[in-house]
Design a protein around this motif. Sequence first.
Motif, PDB file in Angstrom:
ATOM      1  N   ASP A 135     -42.298  -3.679  -8.159  1.00  0.00           N
ATOM      2  CA  ASP A 135     -41.321  -3.783  -7.997  1.00  0.00           C
ATOM      3  C   ASP A 135     -39.620  -2.934  -9.159  1.00  0.00           C
ATOM      4  OD1 ASP A 135     -41.118  -3.875  -5.984  1.00  0.00           O
ATOM      5  OD2 ASP A 135     -40.015  -6.451  -5.772  1.00  0.00           O
ATOM      6  N   ALA A 137     -41.525  -1.096 -11.203  1.00  0.00           N
ATOM      7  CA  ALA A 137     -42.283   0.058 -11.876  1.00  0.00           C
ATOM      8  C   ALA A 137     -41.489   0.565 -11.326  1.00  0.00           C
ATOM      9  CB  ALA A 137     -43.415  -0.255 -11.806  1.00  0.00           C
ATOM     10  N   ILE A 138     -40.934   0.296  -9.408  1.00  0.00           N
ATOM     11  CA  ILE A 138     -40.321   0.965  -8.854  1.00  0.00           C
ATOM     12  C   ILE A 138     -39.657   1.887  -8.845  1.00  0.00           C
ATOM     13  CG2 ILE A 138     -39.734   1.824  -6.549  1.00  0.00           C
ATOM     14  CD1 ILE A 138     -42.705  -0.375  -5.559  1.00  0.00           C
ATOM     15  N   SER A 139     -38.442   1.395  -9.688  1.00  0.00           N
ATOM     16  CA  SER A 139     -37.229   1.441  -9.819  1.00  0.00           C
ATOM     17  C   SER A 139     -36.708   2.381 -10.876  1.00  0.00           C
ATOM     18  CB  SER A 139     -36.391   0.280 -10.246  1.00  0.00           C
ATOM     19  OG  SER A 139     -36.738  -0.791 -11.242  1.00  0.00           O
ATOM     20  N   TYR A 140     -37.600   2.585 -11.481  1.00  0.00           N
ATOM     21  CA  TYR A 140     -37.536   3.718 -13.065  1.00  0.00           C
ATOM     22  C   TYR A 140     -38.707   4.368 -12.418  1.00  0.00           C
ATOM     23  CZ  TYR A 140     -41.101   1.177 -15.372  1.00  0.00           C
ATOM     24  OH  TYR A 140     -42.121   0.462 -16.027  1.00  0.00           O
ATOM     25  N   GLY A 141     -39.019   4.322 -11.833  1.00  0.00           N
ATOM     26  CA  GLY A 141     -39.782   6.156 -11.692  1.00  0.00           C
ATOM     27  C   GLY A 141     -41.168   6.379 -11.526  1.00  0.00           C
ATOM     28  N   ALA A 142     -41.770   4.576 -12.293  1.00  0.00           N
ATOM     29  CA  ALA A 142     -42.953   4.829 -13.095  1.00  0.00           C
ATOM     30  C   ALA A 142     -44.828   4.403 -12.233  1.00  0.00           C
ATOM     31  CB  ALA A 142     -43.682   3.824 -13.546  1.00  0.00           C
ATOM     32  N   MET A 143     -44.368   4.893 -11.230  1.00  0.00           N
ATOM     33  CA  MET A 143     -45.605   4.352 -10.131  1.00  0.00           C
ATOM     34  C   MET A 143     -46.032   6.427  -9.454  1.00  0.00           C
ATOM     35  SD  MET A 143     -45.765   1.282  -9.427  1.00  0.00           S
ATOM     36  CE  MET A 143     -47.111   1.587  -7.844  1.00  0.00           C
ATOM     37  N   GLN A 144     -44.556   7.086  -9.874  1.00  0.00           N
ATOM     38  CA  GLN A 144     -44.963   8.394  -9.333  1.00  0.00           C
ATOM     39  C   GLN A 144     -45.731   9.139 -10.458  1.00  0.00           C
ATOM     40  OE1 GLN A 144     -42.462   7.234  -8.824  1.00  0.00           O
ATOM     41  NE2 GLN A 144     -41.214   7.882  -7.078  1.00  0.00           N
ATOM     42  N   GLN A 145     -45.554   8.423 -11.627  1.00  0.00           N
ATOM     43  CA  GLN A 145     -47.036   8.626 -12.761  1.00  0.00           C
ATOM     44  C   GLN A 145     -47.655   8.775 -12.877  1.00  0.00           C
ATOM     45  OE1 GLN A 145     -45.005   8.123 -16.752  1.00  0.00           O
ATOM     46  NE2 GLN A 145     -43.209   8.425 -15.679  1.00  0.00           N
TER      47      GLN A 145
END
Length: 225
Positions: A135, A137-145
Motif C-alpha cells: 500500500d 508503494a502504491i501511495s507514492y507511485g513505485a508500483m508503476q515503475q
Amino acid sequence: FKYCSSIFWGQTPTCIIAFSSQRERMFVRAVLVLAPAVTAFMRPVQQTTSKAVLNAASKALPFMEAPAALDGTYAGDVGFDPFGFSEVFDIKWMREAELKHGRICQLAWLGFVTTDLGFTLPGDVHKVSSVAAHDAAISYGAMQQLLLWIGFAESFSAIATAQMMWEDSGREPGDFGLDLLKFCSTPEKKADMQLKEITHCRLAMFAFSGVVTQAVLTGKGFPYF
C-alpha cells in the motif's frame, strides 16, 4: 453332422465334418462364411492388457500412472501431476513457469524477511513492514515503475520462451546463460545444480506463501509469532 472339430476364433476355421443331411451342410457353410466377420469385431488377445500394466507408476504417487510427458527429462521430475496439467500444456512452458515462480519466491522470501528485520532503503517512506509495503508503494507511485521494468525484462523472457517452444531453438527451460562462476562447468555439475535449484524453487514457493500468511495473521514481525 456326426463329428466336427473345434473352431478357433481369430484363426482360420477348420472342421472335419461328416454330414448326415442337407440342413447340416448349409448350417456349417453359414458358420464358415460368417466366422471372419464375427472375429473382426473381437478384441485381439494382445490388446487386453490394461493400460495400468503397460505404463509405469508415478514415483511421487505410486497409486497413479506416470504422466507421459513427465519422462524424467528434467531435473526433479518424479511424475507428480495429479491434475493432468502436463496433458494439456506444453511441459517446456510449465517448467519455465515453475522455475520463474520459484526464483521469484526465493528472492521474495529473502526480501520479505530482511525488511521486517529492519534492512530497508534510506528514507522514512521505506520504514514500513513487509505487509504494509504494498500500500505504501502504491501511495507514492513505485508500483508503476515496477510494472515498467519487470515488463521490460519479461518481454525478453517471452521471446526466449516462444523460440524454445515453437522454433526449436534448443534452449532449456529457464536457461538464460547466467553462469558467471561456472557452477555448471560439467554435465555432472549441471545436473546436480539443476536438481538443487528446482528443489529450492519448490520449497521457496511454499515458504513465501507461509511467511506472508503468518505475518498477516499475527500482525507481528519476524519470526511472526
